[in-house]
Design an enzyme around this catalytic site. Structure first.
Site, PDB file in Angstrom:
ATOM      1  N   MET A 195       1.029  -0.829  -0.239  1.00 37.41           N
ATOM      2  CA  MET A 195       0.106  -0.497   0.099  1.00 37.41           C
ATOM      3  C   MET A 195       0.885   1.227   0.154  1.00 37.41           C
ATOM      4  O   MET A 195       0.459   2.454  -0.851  1.00 37.41           O
ATOM      5  CB  MET A 195      -0.739   0.209   0.990  1.00 37.41           C
ATOM      6  CG  MET A 195      -1.841   1.156   1.410  1.00 37.41           C
ATOM      7  SD  MET A 195      -3.093   0.930   2.513  1.00 37.41           S
ATOM      8  CE  MET A 195      -1.710   2.288   3.486  1.00 37.41           C
ATOM      9  N   TYR A 196       2.342   1.413   0.582  1.00 36.04           N
ATOM     10  CA  TYR A 196       2.872   2.375   0.928  1.00 36.04           C
ATOM     11  C   TYR A 196       3.277   3.150  -0.466  1.00 36.04           C
ATOM     12  O   TYR A 196       3.738   2.546  -1.481  1.00 36.04           O
ATOM     13  CB  TYR A 196       4.076   2.228   1.143  1.00 36.04           C
ATOM     14  CG  TYR A 196       3.660   1.958   2.854  1.00 36.04           C
ATOM     15  CD1 TYR A 196       2.617   2.057   3.195  1.00 36.04           C
ATOM     16  CD2 TYR A 196       5.244   0.830   3.695  1.00 36.04           C
ATOM     17  CE1 TYR A 196       2.063   1.769   4.767  1.00 36.04           C
ATOM     18  CE2 TYR A 196       4.173   0.883   4.881  1.00 36.04           C
ATOM     19  CZ  TYR A 196       3.502   0.621   5.340  1.00 36.04           C
ATOM     20  OH  TYR A 196       3.211   0.458   7.173  1.00 36.04           O
ATOM     21  N   ALA A 197       3.101   3.983  -0.586  1.00 36.89           N
ATOM     22  CA  ALA A 197       3.811   4.987   0.424  1.00 36.89           C
ATOM     23  C   ALA A 197       2.579   6.042   1.054  1.00 36.89           C
ATOM     24  O   ALA A 197       1.075   5.553   0.277  1.00 36.89           O
ATOM     25  CB  ALA A 197       5.035   6.227  -0.489  1.00 36.89           C
TER      26      ALA A 197
END
Length: 234
Positions: free
Chosen positions: A52-54
């Site tokens: 999911m990041y950033a």
């Protein structure tokens, strides 16, 4: 640097883990390179990320952090075995990640392959479920009256957990992930995953990554007690 066992995994990890969720939004590749180098010099051997990041999460930042770590790994392949690399599969609710759907056996398999490509590695040391399919008292939902646990269908959730464990098992057998963990889950979630794994001879959860601060101390003492007695790293 002090080190602790990562639950029942047999791995020792540094008490300080290098978080990475700003890489690809607030931090550049060169920032990340510098921070990784500094962390390793201090004895940190544990790096945590997520597909999911950033953050803040968005279609534009999705996967960027894993790509940055992958770029570093591609230039430092000799250090791969020195690093315990943890990442996570995103749960439901993000429309740009698998149409916002639940974690399933099939999405685990697909997400692991996608993370491996971005991370430019052939295995993940610790693969975590970023948050459960059901709603839990995390992400600001810890206040009384926010959740109605009676709305949760127990049998549906147990079947979903078993389905997920079967997907994780495929990835473990293929050598793509070494160990499995939870995130943003509860004592009930831990107990269900452990009992299902034991009953069906599937991967055992070795850790749980939850928010914890003066404002979010809900895991003390009940979840912490369970982690101690079940050998789950917190």
């Amino acid at each position: 640097m002090q080190y602790s066992p990562l639950g029942s995994s047999g791995i020792n990890v540094s008490r300080v883990c290098l978080g990475s969720m700003t890489w690809g939004k607030q931090n550049t590749q060169s920032d990340a390179d510098e921070q990784i180098a500094y962390a390793l010099e201090q004895g940190v051997n544990f790096i945590d990320t997520a597909e999911m990041y950033a953050v803040p999460p968005s279609p534009e930042t999705y996967g960027k952090t894993e790509e940055i770590i992958g770029n570093w790994l591609s230039r430092n392949q000799q250090k791969r075995s020195d690093v315990v690399l943890a990442t996570k599969i995103a749960g439901n609710g993000l429309s740009w990640v698998r149409d916002g759907g639940n974690i399933t056996r099939q999405t685990v398999i697909e997400a692991v392959d996608d993370s491996l490509k971005r991370l430019k590695t052939d295995y993940i040391d610790l693969y975590q479920l970023h948050w459960p399919n059901r709603s839990t008292p995390h992400f600001g939902r810890q206040w009384p009256g926010t959740l109605k646990f009676t709305d949760v269908n127990t049998q549906e959730q147990q079947a979903s957990m078993l389905d997920i464990l079967e997907g994780l098992n495929e990835c473990v057998k293929a050598g793509k992930i070494k160990h499995c963990g939870l995130s943003d889950d509860t004592p009930w979630g831990i107990s269900q995953f452990l009992s299902l794994a034991k009953e069906h001879n599937l991967p055992r959860m070795v850790s749980i990554q939850n928010e914890f601060s003066l404002a979010h101390a809900k895991d003390w003492p009940y979840l912490i007690e369970q982690c101690v007695h079940e050998d789950i790293a917190y």
